[in-house]
Every structure is written in C-alpha cells, then in structure tokens.
Scaffold this motif. Structure first.
Motif, PDB file in Angstrom:
ATOM      1  N   LYS A   1      -1.810  -7.144 -10.048  1.00 34.02           N
ATOM      2  CA  LYS A   1      -2.139  -5.959 -11.142  1.00 34.02           C
ATOM      3  C   LYS A   1      -1.927  -4.708 -10.582  1.00 34.02           C
ATOM      4  O   LYS A   1      -1.125  -3.920 -11.315  1.00 34.02           O
ATOM      5  N   ALA A   2      -2.220  -4.546  -9.589  1.00 39.76           N
ATOM      6  CA  ALA A   2      -2.138  -3.368  -8.728  1.00 39.76           C
ATOM      7  C   ALA A   2      -0.858  -2.979  -8.426  1.00 39.76           C
ATOM      8  O   ALA A   2      -0.201  -1.648  -8.592  1.00 39.76           O
TER       9      ALA A   2
ATOM     10  N   GLU B   1       1.024  -2.164 -11.685  1.00 39.90           N
ATOM     11  CA  GLU B   1       0.864  -0.574 -12.259  1.00 39.90           C
ATOM     12  C   GLU B   1       1.569   0.489 -11.218  1.00 39.90           C
ATOM     13  O   GLU B   1       1.937   1.644 -11.552  1.00 39.90           O
ATOM     14  N   GLY B   2       1.503   0.005  -9.789  1.00 40.04           N
ATOM     15  CA  GLY B   2       2.124   0.943  -8.866  1.00 40.04           C
ATOM     16  C   GLY B   2       3.243   1.001  -9.120  1.00 40.04           C
ATOM     17  O   GLY B   2       4.073   2.203  -8.955  1.00 40.04           O
TER      18      GLY B   2
ATOM     19  N   VAL C   1      -1.090   0.244  -3.775  1.00 39.09           N
ATOM     20  CA  VAL C   1      -2.180  -0.780  -3.738  1.00 39.09           C
ATOM     21  C   VAL C   1      -3.224  -0.613  -2.747  1.00 39.09           C
ATOM     22  O   VAL C   1      -2.727  -0.412  -1.533  1.00 39.09           O
TER      23      VAL C   1
ATOM     24  N   GLN D   1      -5.715  -9.373  -8.761  1.00 39.71           N
ATOM     25  CA  GLN D   1      -6.090  -8.124  -8.514  1.00 39.71           C
ATOM     26  C   GLN D   1      -5.023  -7.351  -7.973  1.00 39.71           C
ATOM     27  O   GLN D   1      -4.556  -6.202  -8.263  1.00 39.71           O
TER      28      GLN D   1
ATOM     29  N   THR E   1       0.837  -1.284  -0.110  1.00 47.41           N
ATOM     30  CA  THR E   1       0.023   0.154   0.033  1.00 47.41           C
ATOM     31  C   THR E   1       0.687   1.416   0.085  1.00 47.41           C
ATOM     32  O   THR E   1       0.730   2.120  -0.729  1.00 47.41           O
TER      33      THR E   1
ATOM     34  N   LEU F   1      -8.701  -3.553  -1.638  1.00 45.86           N
ATOM     35  CA  LEU F   1      -8.271  -4.409  -2.543  1.00 45.86           C
ATOM     36  C   LEU F   1      -7.474  -5.763  -2.111  1.00 45.86           C
ATOM     37  O   LEU F   1      -7.950  -7.008  -2.163  1.00 45.86           O
TER      38      LEU F   1
END
Length: 164
Positions: free
Chosen positions: A81-82, A85-86, A64, A78, A59, A68
């Motif tokens: 993916k986060a 992307e992060g 993230v 999920q 996080t 989630l």
C-alpha cells in the motif's frame, strides 16, 4: 486475458479518463512496466515505473517508512500500500500499482513462502484520502513463473478495479 489484451484494455480505460499510471515494482523487476510500454503509444498514459528492489530504494524513492518495513516486512500488504501511494505521490500520476514479493528460488520462510506476492492498487481521489486496495497472493512455479503470474494478476485485478 493475455498480457497484450490486458495492456490494450488498460490503455483504453486510462485514455478514456485522461489518466496516467505509475508502477512500483520489486520482485517483478520492471516486468509490468515493460509489458505496458511494449504497446505503441503508451507514452500517452504511462507516466513512469520505479523498480525498488531493495528496502532502501522503497524508502528513498517511494517514501515507504523504514519502520513499516521493519515491522511488517518488505513483503506485506502494508508495504505494498505504501509503495502504491508513494508511486502516486512521487509521479503525479492518477493511478498506481505496486508489487512486492518472493519470487524465489530462495528467500522464503514458513510465514512467507516463495511465491508470496503482495499487491497495492491506488486511484487518486478528489478527497484528501486516496483509495488504496491491497491483496496477497501465493503463486506456484519457478522464479519466472511467479513473476509472470504476478504481472498478469496485477493487471487483471487493476482492470477489474477500474471497471467497478
């Protein structure tokens, strides 16, 4: 393809595009980053790696959403993916790989047994949406074997993705 060959192949692909890569690793604890940076000259294409072992680190370092993780679990496509992307957004790299899983020997469940590993791969896009792909795999063996298989799989799949 062994790790050295995968690293050399990935390096040449990234150099050809003038791209840099970022990694977000959990269960592999930086193993993929270490493998990539074993190659001399990797500073030309390796931007950075995040070892976000705890949920808080996922996080705080990668953005993230805690919700989630609460909803799907840290070991989920999920969250993978986060994480990817992060890592892409936080690093300014062009591509990113994420890995989150249960290497064992404990921590597994009926739904997510030891050896469950989720991956995320993302490529920066010129549009507003980045291309993000995720996959879940189940590997056999002890902790070291799961981590090695996850490392090799992450690299091989990413090379295949870049070729397409």
């Amino acid at each position: 393809m062994n790790s050295t060959d995968s690293t050399k192949t990935l390096a040449s692909m990234l150099l050809a595009k003038s791209w840099k890569i970022a990694l977000a690793e959990s269960c592999t604890g930086g193993l993929v980053s270490a493998t990539l940076t074993d190659l001399a000259g990797s500073s030309e294409w390796f931007e950075r790696g995040y070892v976000t072992y705890s949920n808080d680190a996922k996080t705080e370092c990668l953005g993230v959403p805690a919700e989630l993780i609460d909803t799907f679990g840290a070991v989920s496509e999920q969250v993978a993916k986060a994480m990817a992307e992060g890592a892409l957004q936080a690093s300014g790299a062009n591509v990113a790989i994420s890995i989150t899983g249960i290497a064992g020997p404990s921590g597994g469940s009926v739904e997510k047994p030891v050896g469950t590993v989720c991956f995320g791969w993302t490529i920066q896009s010129s549009s507003t949406e980045n291309r993000v792909i995720s996959k879940t795999m189940h590997f056999d063996g002890d902790r070291a074997a799961v981590r090695e298989q996850a490392k090799d799989y992450a690299l091989a799949e990413f090379i295949a993705l870049l070729r397409n």
